[in-house]
Design a protein around this motif. Structure first.
Motif, PDB file in Angstrom:
ATOM      1  N   LEU A  95       0.919  -1.168  -0.169  1.00 27.27           N
ATOM      2  CA  LEU A  95      -0.314   0.426   0.032  1.00 27.27           C
ATOM      3  C   LEU A  95       0.524   1.005  -0.183  1.00 27.27           C
ATOM      4  O   LEU A  95       1.840   1.163   0.832  1.00 27.27           O
ATOM      5  N   THR A  96       0.570   2.081  -0.894  1.00 26.76           N
ATOM      6  CA  THR A  96       0.976   3.516  -0.882  1.00 26.76           C
ATOM      7  C   THR A  96       0.169   4.756  -0.500  1.00 26.76           C
ATOM      8  O   THR A  96      -0.407   4.315  -0.075  1.00 26.76           O
ATOM      9  N   LYS A  97       0.797   5.785  -0.364  1.00 27.02           N
ATOM     10  CA  LYS A  97       0.281   7.043   0.515  1.00 27.02           C
ATOM     11  C   LYS A  97      -0.654   7.424  -0.829  1.00 27.02           C
ATOM     12  O   LYS A  97      -1.964   7.567   0.694  1.00 27.02           O
ATOM     13  N   GLU A  98      -0.760   7.180  -1.341  1.00 23.84           N
ATOM     14  CA  GLU A  98      -1.905   7.258  -2.447  1.00 23.84           C
ATOM     15  C   GLU A  98      -3.345   6.365  -2.251  1.00 23.84           C
ATOM     16  O   GLU A  98      -4.408   6.241  -2.713  1.00 23.84           O
ATOM     17  N   PHE A  99      -2.567   4.944  -2.029  1.00 27.65           N
ATOM     18  CA  PHE A  99      -3.473   4.155  -1.548  1.00 27.65           C
ATOM     19  C   PHE A  99      -4.347   4.509  -0.570  1.00 27.65           C
ATOM     20  O   PHE A  99      -5.904   3.796  -0.587  1.00 27.65           O
ATOM     21  N   MET A 100      -3.209   4.584   0.708  1.00 26.14           N
ATOM     22  CA  MET A 100      -3.765   4.926   2.202  1.00 26.14           C
ATOM     23  C   MET A 100      -4.952   6.294   1.960  1.00 26.14           C
ATOM     24  O   MET A 100      -6.336   5.600   2.523  1.00 26.14           O
ATOM     25  N   VAL A 101      -4.874   7.161   0.703  1.00 24.85           N
ATOM     26  CA  VAL A 101      -5.868   8.264   0.753  1.00 24.85           C
ATOM     27  C   VAL A 101      -7.419   7.494  -0.035  1.00 24.85           C
ATOM     28  O   VAL A 101      -8.640   7.816   1.077  1.00 24.85           O
ATOM     29  N   ARG A 102      -7.604   6.259  -0.531  1.00 29.35           N
ATOM     30  CA  ARG A 102      -8.453   6.350  -1.545  1.00 29.35           C
ATOM     31  C   ARG A 102      -9.238   4.967  -0.228  1.00 29.35           C
ATOM     32  O   ARG A 102     -10.060   4.909   0.056  1.00 29.35           O
ATOM     33  N   ILE A 103      -8.544   4.367   0.069  1.00 23.93           N
ATOM     34  CA  ILE A 103      -9.037   3.497   1.583  1.00 23.93           C
ATOM     35  C   ILE A 103      -9.886   4.081   2.219  1.00 23.93           C
ATOM     36  O   ILE A 103     -10.774   3.713   3.286  1.00 23.93           O
ATOM     37  N   LEU A 104      -9.216   5.009   2.937  1.00 16.19           N
ATOM     38  CA  LEU A 104      -9.236   5.452   3.665  1.00 16.19           C
ATOM     39  C   LEU A 104     -11.052   6.571   3.224  1.00 16.19           C
ATOM     40  O   LEU A 104     -12.527   6.477   4.259  1.00 16.19           O
ATOM     41  N   LYS A 105     -11.702   7.104   2.263  1.00 16.37           N
ATOM     42  CA  LYS A 105     -12.914   7.519   1.647  1.00 16.37           C
ATOM     43  C   LYS A 105     -14.121   6.786   0.947  1.00 16.37           C
ATOM     44  O   LYS A 105     -15.082   7.118   0.529  1.00 16.37           O
ATOM     45  N   GLU A 106     -12.633   5.771  -0.596  1.00 19.99           N
ATOM     46  CA  GLU A 106     -13.607   5.760  -1.481  1.00 19.99           C
ATOM     47  C   GLU A 106     -14.947   4.308  -1.106  1.00 19.99           C
ATOM     48  O   GLU A 106     -15.826   3.972  -1.593  1.00 19.99           O
ATOM     49  N   PRO A 107     -14.224   3.152  -0.459  1.00 26.94           N
ATOM     50  CA  PRO A 107     -14.539   1.561   0.158  1.00 26.94           C
ATOM     51  C   PRO A 107     -15.961   2.285   0.541  1.00 26.94           C
ATOM     52  O   PRO A 107     -16.512   3.080   0.911  1.00 26.94           O
TER      53      PRO A 107
END
Length: 512
Positions: free
Chosen positions: A406-418
């Motif tokens: 997981l990269t930083k961009e993945f982490m941001v997406r995990i926070l708000k997209e699912p």
């Protein structure tokens, strides 16, 4: 004459009223009787799907013959009953105990002579209200289908691979290659379950091995997949498994968990999914002189189960003992998914990739892959074998799936997209207090940066949010005038506070 005529009319009216009332009562009784009959018929149909198990030898009715129901709901087969009385009367009883077990060609059971024995009193359990008790559920098991009967599983209920991946996209961010591989493997597996072998072509199992760093979503992927497909799922931890006869969980306990998840329905459990986590913990132990009962031995015992075998498991318990009934589960159509982080596997991969390094302008540098984040995606079977997994075990897991780090961009997406993202969960919690929760984009980046420092994957996101949301969740219910809370980067970096908007009042900057 007129008076008599009126009296007769009144009597006729009274008789008519009585007749209508009686007719209404009869209709009510008919309706209640019909409902009771339908309920009894439904109960009998449910009972037809199950068969009783002897509490002594644990054999089902299909093997041991007709069962004898004792007072108190105890079920025992005729063989065990006969053995019990043979043992009781082997030296010859002078008290006239006649033992005639049904099913052996005899008439009945006569225990009247026991009343003549000194110090023995015969108790009628029926007087205690235990005579007509139902058979306990742990002494019933779902009847197995005949071997020559074709499976009734309809593969058309399983969606196509692109539909499975689309459903996974709503819950899992990124991991495109892994989601595609899992969708195809699951779809092919259930096509195999619903197929027949009339043409002589037998499809092999597509068991999977998931590789990925901790917190990359291996377990979450499997949980989401089982929930979307509505199939039984059992998750076991390989760290607790040991060789049979040693302290710990036997291999059969994994199938026992699946049977419990299927409601003790053997047929349903035989189409389920078993996920064995931390599979890297049963690798062969190196430089040890003791017996490896939790490493290579566990891999050896898992071989037949992964390929497909008849496993005898306890019903309603995780361990075998004399008081728990047993049943047989066929693992041929069970999909096995194994997952692990495989620490230090990167070093083995680096060694293989740089083994041809030499001196010169075109030589590969030894530190070329030191900063490679997704080195596990380059893993091969030989690397896993050097790690400690035996070739026979790896051969039964043909589908090798690697998850990306997981990269930083993945982490941001995990926070708000699912669909059930962590931010959406906190927003829902504050909505119950009629307060709107907002996060600035820079604040999300700050949270992702802190999560990357912990090196625990997506699990770190929840821990960080719990730390910063604690004071907000505590203070908000105190003031009913608060209408909106905005989380800023300054609050995450502890150089400022969140922005709190009051209802109908201009926005104020407040330090928490």
């Amino acid at each position: 004459m007129s008076e008599e005529y009126n009296k007769n009319d009144k009597n006729d009216n009274i008789e008519t009223e009585f007749t209508e009332e009686n007719h209404t009562d009869i209709q009510k009784e008919d309706v209640s009787d019909t409902a009771a009959a339908e309920e009894a018929a439904q109960d009998s149909d449910d009972d037809d799907d199950y068969e009783m198990i002897c509490c002594m030898c644990h054999r089902p009715e299909s093997k041991a013959g007709k069962m004898i129901t004792m007072p108190g709901g105890i079920v025992i087969c005729s063989d065990c009953m006969q053995k019990a009385f043979d043992t009781f009367d082997k030296n010859g009883s002078p008290y006239g105990v006649n033992v005639n077990i049904p099913g052996n060609g005899q008439g009945g059971l006569d225990l009247s002579g026991l009343s003549n024995m000194p110090g023995v009193g015969v108790i009628n359990l029926a007087d205690l209200g235990l005579g007509e008790r139902e058979i306990p559920k742990n002494q019933k098991v779902k009847k197995k289908k005949a071997k020559d009967e074709k499976p009734k599983f309809d593969r058309r209920v399983i969606p196509a691979p692109h539909k499975i991946k689309k459903m996974l996209d709503e819950y899992v961010v990124g991991q495109e290659k892994a989601k595609k591989a899992i969708s195809v493997a699951v779809y092919n597996h259930y096509k195999r379950v619903g197929s027949d072998n009339a043409d002589g072509v037998e499809i092999e199992k597509s068991n999977m091995l998931l590789l990925g760093p901790t917190g990359s979503g291996k377990t979450y992927l499997v949980k989401t997949l089982a929930r979307l497909l509505d199939v039984p799922l059992a998750i076991a931890d390989a760290t607790s498994l040991t060789e049979a006869g040693y302290i710990g969980d036997d291999i059969e306990s994994v199938v026992s968990k699946l049977l419990a998840a299927a409601g003790n329905d053997v047929e349903k459990a035989e189409r389920g999914i078993i996920y064995i986590d931390e599979i890297d913990k049963i690798a062969k132990k190196r430089n040890t002189n003791t017996r490896d009962v939790s490493g290579e031995s566990v891999q050896q015992e898992l071989l037949k189960m992964l390929e497909g075998s008849e496993v005898e498991v306890p019903v309603g318990a995780n361990s075998k003992n004399a008081m728990v009934p047993m049943t047989t589960v066929n693992t041929t159509n069970i999909l096995f998914i194994c997952g692990g982080a495989f620490p230090d596997l990167e070093e083995i991969i680096k060694e293989r990739l740089t083994k041809e390094s030499s001196i010169g302008f075109k030589a590969e540098l030894k530190d070329k892959y030191d900063k490679e984040e997704n080195l596990l995606c380059k893993a091969e079977i030989d690397d896993l074998r050097k790690f400690g997994m035996i070739p026979e075990f790896l051969g039964r897991l043909p589908v090798l799936v690697s998850l990306e780090a997981l990269t930083k961009e993945f982490m941001v997406r995990i926070l708000k997209e699912p669909r059930n993202a962590i931010l959406k969960q906190y927003e829902k919690l504050l909505q119950m207090d009629e307060v709107q929760l907002l996060f600035e984009d820079e604040a999300l980046e700050a949270i992702a940066e802190k999560a990357m420092e912990k090196h625990t994957g997506a699990r770190a996101l929840r821990a960080i949010l719990e730390e910063y949301m604690l004071d907000i969740m505590y203070e908000i219910p105190k003031d009913d005038n608060i209408g909106r809370v905005t989380i800023t980067r300054a609050y995450i970096e502890k150089t400022g506070g969140p922005i709190i908007d009051m209802r109908g009042v201009m926005r104020l900057g407040v330090h928490a």
